[in-house]
Design an enzyme around this catalytic site. Sequence first.
Site, PDB file in Angstrom:
ATOM      1  N   SER A 175      35.602  37.342  39.268  1.00 48.06           N
ATOM      2  CA  SER A 175      35.597  38.687  39.834  1.00 48.06           C
ATOM      3  C   SER A 175      34.603  39.554  39.072  1.00 48.06           C
ATOM      4  CB  SER A 175      37.009  39.280  39.816  1.00 48.06           C
ATOM      5  OG  SER A 175      37.054  40.527  40.468  1.00 48.06           O
ATOM      6  N   THR A 176      35.067  40.640  38.452  1.00 45.45           N
ATOM      7  CA  THR A 176      34.177  41.576  37.766  1.00 45.45           C
ATOM      8  C   THR A 176      33.311  40.861  36.731  1.00 45.45           C
ATOM      9  OG1 THR A 176      35.898  43.253  38.001  1.00 45.45           O
ATOM     10  CG2 THR A 176      34.091  43.742  36.493  1.00 45.45           C
ATOM     11  N   HIS A 202      35.060  37.542  44.113  1.00 40.41           N
ATOM     12  CA  HIS A 202      35.467  38.761  44.809  1.00 40.41           C
ATOM     13  C   HIS A 202      34.218  39.574  45.130  1.00 40.41           C
ATOM     14  CE1 HIS A 202      39.527  38.431  42.468  1.00 40.41           C
ATOM     15  NE2 HIS A 202      39.441  37.556  43.450  1.00 40.41           N
ATOM     16  N   MET A 296      39.121  41.257  36.467  1.00 41.66           N
ATOM     17  CA  MET A 296      40.361  41.976  36.213  1.00 41.66           C
ATOM     18  C   MET A 296      41.459  41.398  37.099  1.00 41.66           C
ATOM     19  SD  MET A 296      39.415  45.612  38.027  1.00 41.66           S
ATOM     20  CE  MET A 296      38.511  45.690  39.582  1.00 41.66           C
ATOM     21  N   ASP A 299      44.242  36.949  39.700  1.00 48.06           N
ATOM     22  CA  ASP A 299      44.032  36.098  40.872  1.00 48.06           C
ATOM     23  C   ASP A 299      43.696  34.669  40.458  1.00 48.06           C
ATOM     24  OD1 ASP A 299      43.755  35.280  43.483  1.00 48.06           O
ATOM     25  OD2 ASP A 299      41.716  36.068  43.714  1.00 48.06           O
TER      26      ASP A 299
END
Length: 366
Positions: A175-176, A202, A296, A299
Amino acid sequence: MGARYKVLVVDDSALMRKYLRQMLETQEDFEVYTARDGEDALRRIQEVDPDVVSLDINMPVMDGLTCLSHIMTESPRPVVMVSSLTEKGALATFEALELGAVDYLAKPDGTVSLQIKDQADELIRKVRAALGAKRRPRRSSGERVHPPPERLRKPLAAPEPAERAPEGLVLIGVSTGGPRTLEEILPDLPADFPLPALVAQHMPGHFTRVFAERLDRRCALRVKEIRGPSLLEAGTVWIARGDADVVLSRRRKGLVALGVPADERCLWHPSVDRMVRSALEHVPADRLIAVELTGMGDDGAEAMAEVHRRGGRTVAESEDTAVVFGMPKELIERGGADKVLPCHRIARQLVQWAYEGSGTAEAAKG
């Protein structure tokens, strides 16, 4: 009263500045300032010394990318880019991430977005994540490798086992901070890497095709976005389409990845959790390699821990290099990580596991 954080909002639209400021000021610990363009932002940074900057890409006088390069050179700090949901916006966003931006927020309907207020929760999450994010130094030009034409590069020498591992699959959740992290890992996999890889990053739907094309130019492996039923073949990395989820299915020709509508029960998309659980339904766990990278939230952490419990192999990115140590930390705390590695050592581990010929989980973990 607890600590207060200074946030500088940079946008040439007075309406957008107003909306973004109002969204951020709902947080009692945020002190929000504004700037109208890149030049104004550089002055305001010197005046108020913000903890994080929200930076529009398309602005007159000095655009966001030029401003970002000045920030990273002269007074580095976390920056969240704000870009339009277009191919041009995606290209500029990836350039910003390369320059050092932590994350981005995509405007849903153009430069002046009346729908931006619908993304208040996402903006606040990203700004908070940026406050705790770490800057990872880029590799030097001597370390970074770009593949020559014809995909001839083999950046990591493959072992020469008596036989190759049986059918398997690499699953990557991120993600991030993910685009830069994947650009550290995937180009180091050799062209003859014997397993297909599936990535859930993401990301908005308008961005994943551009991202796949960008990675494809940099990797010895083929990199493609999942658009229709995609046969998972060795030598290919498949990027799950943004704003949707990805699941696996068995077809006559083999294992296929399918893009499916996003499951509203999942907070992030493409869902890492859904991807990994679907893989467990169709591939023996001891033939799976699951990798949890920066991001973050949690998931995929529980699903990858299940891969580990069933005899599969798992890697969590270490806190040393994770931009946001959320997702990998969750996997580690569940006792689900066989290896905890900095991002620049993950490709080598994947090569080692992929080429082990015994096919047994115990030997692979040794």
